[in-house]
Write an enzyme that holds these catalytic residues in place. Structure first.
Site, PDB file in Angstrom:
ATOM      1  N   CYS A  38       0.816  -1.213   0.000  1.00  0.00           N
ATOM      2  CA  CYS A  38       0.000   0.000   0.000  1.00  0.00           C
ATOM      3  C   CYS A  38       0.849   1.261   0.000  1.00  0.00           C
ATOM      4  CB  CYS A  38      -0.945   0.005   1.200  1.00  0.00           C
ATOM      5  SG  CYS A  38      -2.081  -1.386   1.142  1.00  0.00           S
ATOM      6  N   CYS A  67     -12.730   0.697   8.659  1.00  0.00           N
ATOM      7  CA  CYS A  67     -11.865   0.256   7.553  1.00  0.00           C
ATOM      8  C   CYS A  67     -11.987   1.198   6.370  1.00  0.00           C
ATOM      9  CB  CYS A  67     -12.261  -1.144   7.088  1.00  0.00           C
ATOM     10  SG  CYS A  67     -12.359  -2.365   8.406  1.00  0.00           S
ATOM     11  N   SER A  68     -10.869   1.404   5.675  1.00  0.00           N
ATOM     12  CA  SER A  68     -10.934   2.167   4.431  1.00  0.00           C
ATOM     13  C   SER A  68     -11.621   1.295   3.377  1.00  0.00           C
ATOM     14  CB  SER A  68      -9.528   2.563   3.988  1.00  0.00           C
ATOM     15  OG  SER A  68      -8.705   1.420   3.891  1.00  0.00           O
ATOM     16  N   ILE A  76     -12.775  -0.153  -0.580  1.00  0.00           N
ATOM     17  CA  ILE A  76     -12.140  -0.669  -1.797  1.00  0.00           C
ATOM     18  C   ILE A  76     -12.434   0.333  -2.901  1.00  0.00           C
ATOM     19  CG2 ILE A  76     -12.378  -2.477  -3.538  1.00  0.00           C
ATOM     20  CD1 ILE A  76     -12.796  -4.377  -1.063  1.00  0.00           C
ATOM     21  N   HIS A  87      -9.257   4.373  -1.084  1.00  0.00           N
ATOM     22  CA  HIS A  87      -7.915   3.804  -0.957  1.00  0.00           C
ATOM     23  C   HIS A  87      -7.626   2.831  -2.098  1.00  0.00           C
ATOM     24  CE1 HIS A  87      -4.244   2.321   0.649  1.00  0.00           C
ATOM     25  NE2 HIS A  87      -4.714   1.362   1.414  1.00  0.00           N
TER      26      HIS A  87
END
Lengths: 387, 132, 349
Positions: free
Chosen positions: A83, A206-207, A209, A334
């Protein structure tokens, strides 16, 4: 070493972009950055992308994308650090210009994540953890960060609400960003009551998709001055990169991010600055706990104080040191390989003073922090308005 | 690319079946699985040792959204376990109500199925922790 | 040369399902099963347990009690009718996990529910011949009955492992016999998921004929009488059969109770009388004699006479007691969870 400036920035569409392929997204961002810089040629291209092989079955992105841009012949290199691929692509481009290998470099990051199923996406992202020691036994990224969250909560008394406040703050910022993937504001209650992913982290910790690409054009400072078009020139004042043991289990302390601390120390030293000199930062909030760990590791607060930074408003827009004014990974999205480059796009926008409703007043020095895995790779850039 | 390619699975048998580790001749640090270079002192000579199968939970989570390899096991507890002797491993905590797992909980490693390559492929064995 | 058991170990999965839970799904009367078969609940293997994992744990426990170097084990036999692979041995995994090294004669055995005692028979004979110093025999099963079939109420999971040798014995083998005829009382054809059985034909002409035949052979061979034994254990397809066989053979209830596990364990197939033997060894004293008779459909019985030595007191605490595993730490599952864990639900591609 030559001074390096960011002379052009661009983003593709971000989100679930069903009608665009990896190459289309990338080209959108590359063209936007080139147009912003007012350039139609570059000496070199770097591409940050985590795992196009697993996401779309395509490797060899360098020539593929140079070709896509009608620039076959230009040296083009894909850079990978999970990442942190985008951030490392930026560092690679910086090094080429600083070393005099190139005067102008197109630095890009891209990830097309929605052409695979959710399970395949999880598996692709998990490739950044230790395949034999972690993933084999059923570890997921949310799970690994959840274990760091539990350790931080146990050691420092960080609360569930403080985790949630990171998401609340970043969604509040993202709501001001026309480019963000999820622009709705959320509450602490929303976060805590959303679907459980890996205890204590829920889906709103959570970030998301995201499909997307980002690009910046780097130029040697002298060249940059000739094409500045009257805008403030944003110089890369410091670069730092570091690694850590890749598997969480191998680390002495599960509540810190030593690679981020090391990378930051290197970048601060190069820039001749301290954490107190930073006006705003874009950091890698892939999970709410990550931002808490990162602001501690960067030296924005004391160890153990990360939990109260968002909840106290200190890292919110209008606070002492706004963190993730773009909405961060959490709200802006992200697309993993693009994230590190997109952080530089945001800081440049802010330093140019054109960030609109999310503008950090008087911003002249900004920092980006981009990491891979559970923090096993980190790259930090310090950007400032060149005098 | 399958994590359950037979050759790939087989080369891990000493560590996954017998918990074989390497103790550095130079500094005594134990690497699990064995390495070529000691991460503590960069020594290159090792003696083979076996890990103690007892330990305690250092940190843990309960996975509710699992990878396809473990998706039918959810919710399952996953932990970093510190074994007697100090080596840390990542593994599931089996045979327990996940809500009862906590830091400091004593556990013991037991031989279990970890993954299988569908109904027709190889079965990969290893260890999970169970309440001691 | 005396030959016998150097170390023993049992493994019983922690999950259980109550008979009433199964009966409710199929509209059956639980009380009929509980009374008629003397079955109350049975062990259930978790999705991450199989014959191999249970064999490894039972064998490690046997090794802990035997206190021998695993490289001295020259033979490894795993008896089961539920080997995880149709082709590829279970025994190689067990041997590797134990660290025996490669100089091992290794085989998977199959003979319905007597595959475990078959391994014990061979292991003992191989040690007696002097060919190997130590030999490991395991009986383990994660047996399945077809949904709704009578067998579903009893088919359970468990394992027992025994290391045989000629020194440091905890139980000396005084006799071993085998008794078999071709009797089609229970079978599973290749590629079939569940076994079939011949109903009441599995009783008198099958189970009782063979268990009592082997018992008679043992008594004749040794010149012993039932009263000479402290304990006896018979194969346990349900709670009722082993008690009845024991009584028909002349044993009293007190001799049979220590190894009688099936009412709360179910039928562990290849593990049944071997696990019963481990429960007996957990409480036996030096000098006690034990009669053990297995039964495998198809059909045959292996029989053994064991004489417990004083070393039993030294090794007993080195591994978990069988009764403790049976009685404590139980995790009850619903039929739905049981069906999922046992692969009885048809999944999407």
């Amino acid at each position: 070493m030559r001074d390096v400036a960011i002379v052009g920035i661009g983003l593709s569409r971000w989100g679930e972009v069903w009608d665009a392929s990896l190459r289309t997204l990338w080209t959108e961002a590359a063209l936007a950055a080139l147009d912003d810089a007012g350039l139609d040629r570059v000496d070199s291209i770097t591409v940050g992308s985590m795992t196009p092989g697993l996401f779309v079955g395509q490797e060899h992105l360098g020539p593929l994308l140079a070709d896509e841009l009608g620039m076959a012949g230009v040296p083009a290199t894909r850079v990978e650090s999970a990442c942190a691929s985008g951030g490392v692509a930026l560092k690679t481009g910086f090094a080429e210009v600083a070393a005099g290998l190139a005067d102008i470099v197109l630095v890009t990051g891209v990830e097309k994540m929605t052409d695979v199923s959710g399970d395949e996406c999880t598996a692709a992202l998990a490739a950044a953890a230790d395949a034999e020691l972690e993933v084999f036994y059923g570890a997921t990224f949310p799970g690994l960060y959840a274990m760091m969250a539990r350790a931080h909560m146990a050691r420092w008394g960080t609360t569930r609400e403080q985790l949630a406040m990171v998401a609340v703050k970043n969604h509040r910022h993202g709501a001001l960003n026309p480019h963000a993937q999820y622009r709705q504001e959320i509450t602490v209650k929303d976060v805590i009551e959303s679907a459980m992913v890996a205890e204590p982290l829920t889906i709103l910790d959570c970030s998301p998709i995201t499909d997307g690409a980002a690009a910046v054009v780097l130029a040697e400072l002298g060249v940059a001055r000739t094409i500045a078009k009257g805008r403030p020139i944003v110089r890369i004042a410091g670069v730092g990169q570091a690694t850590d043991r890749i598997a969480l289990q191998s680390r002495a302390d599960l509540t810190t991010l030593p690679a981020t601390t090391l990378a930051a120390q290197r970048a601060f030293k190069m820039a001749g600055k301290t954490p107190n000199d930073i006006h705003l930062a874009e950091v890698h909030d892939c999970f709410t706990i990550a931002e808490i760990l990162v602001v501690e590791a960067l030296g924005f607060c004391k160890p153990g104080q990360g939990g109260c930074q968002a909840s106290s408003g200190r890292t919110a827009l209008g606070g002492e040191i706004p963190v993730n004014p773009s909405g961060g990974l959490k709200s802006k999205g992200h697309p993993v390989g693009a994230t590190g480059v997109a952080q530089a796009v945001e800081i440049t926008t802010q330093l140019r003073g054109v960030a609109g409703k999310r503008q950090v007043a008087g911003a002249r020095v900004g920092l980006t922090q981009n990491m891979g895995g559970t923090g096993a790779s980190t790259v930090v850039h310090i950007l400032e308005v060149a005098s | 690319m399958s994590p359950l390619n037979p050759a790939r699975v087989a080369r891990e048998f000493p560590t996954r079946y017998r918990l074989e580790a390497a103790r550095c001749d130079g500094c005594g640090a134990v690497s699990f699985p064995p390495r070529v270079v000691c991460p503590a002192c960069r020594g290159r000579k090792f003696a083979t040792v076996s890990l103690e199968p007892e330990g305690k939970v250092l940190t843990w989570t309960v996975i509710h959204v699992g990878p396809s390899s473990h998706k039918h096991e959810v919710p399952y507890a996953l932990a970093v376990v510190e074994l007697a002797g100090g080596v840390r491993i990542t593994c599931q905590i089996a045979d327990v109500d996940p809500a009862r797992v906590e830091a400091g909980m004593p556990v013991r490693l037991e031989f279990r199925r970890i993954q299988e390559d569908g109904e027709a492929g190889v079965i990969a064995y290893g260890h999970k922790a169970v309440p001691a | 040369m005396s030959v016998g058991i150097v170390g023993y170990g049992a493994y019983i999965p922690r999950r259980r399902i109550r008979l009433g839970e199964i009966a409710a799904v199929w509209g059956a009367d639980a009380a009929t099963y509980e009374r008629g078969l003397e079955l109350h609940e049975k062990s259930v293997p978790a999705a991450d347990e199989d014959t191999i994992t249970m064999s490894v744990t039972a064998s490690r426990r046997a090794l802990a009690r035997a206190r021998i170097d695993p490289s001295s084990i020259g033979a490894v036999y795993v008896g089961s009718e539920s080997h995880p692979y149709a082709v590829k041995p279970s025994g190689t995994v067990v041997a590797e996990a134990l660290g025996t090294g490669p100089a091992v004669h290794c085989a998977d055995l199959e003979f319905a529910c007597k595959a475990g005692s078959e391994g014990m028979f061979l292991a003992a004979a191989l040690v007696k011949s002097g060919e190997v110093q130590h030999a490991l025999a395991v009986g383990a099963d994660t047996s399945q009955g077809a949904p709704g079939d009578a067998l579903e109420y009893s088919a359970a999971a468990g394992a027992a492992a025994f290391i045989f040798g000629s020194t440091n014995l905890v139980a000396t083998m005084e006799a071993q016999v085998s008794y078999m005829t071709d009797t089609p009382d229970f079978w599973r054809r290749e590629y079939m998921r569940y076994p079939r059985h011949a109903g009441r034909f599995t009783g008198e002409p099958a189970y009782f004929k063979h268990t009592l035949g082997a018992t008679r052979m043992l008594l004749e061979k040794t010149g012993l009488q039932p009263k000479d034994f402290a304990f006896a254990v018979f194969h346990q397809p349900n709670g009722k059969f082993p008690m009845r066989a024991g009584k028909l053979a002349g044993f009293r209830r007190e001799q049979l109770e220590a190894g009688w596990l099936s009412p709360w364990l179910g039928n562990t197939y290849s593990g049944a009388s071997p696990i019963g033997l481990t429960a007996i060894l957990d409480q036996a004293r030096a000098g006690d004699r034990i009669l053990m008779v297995s039964y495998g459909s198809g059909a045959g019985s292996d029989g053994f006479v064991w004489a417990v030595t004083d070393r039993i007191d030294e090794v007993r605490a080195a591994a978990p007691a069988t009764r403790d595993q049976l009685d404590n730490g139980k995790l009850y599952v619903s039929y739905g969870t049981y069906a999922k864990m046992r692969g009885k639900i048809r999944m999407g591609e």
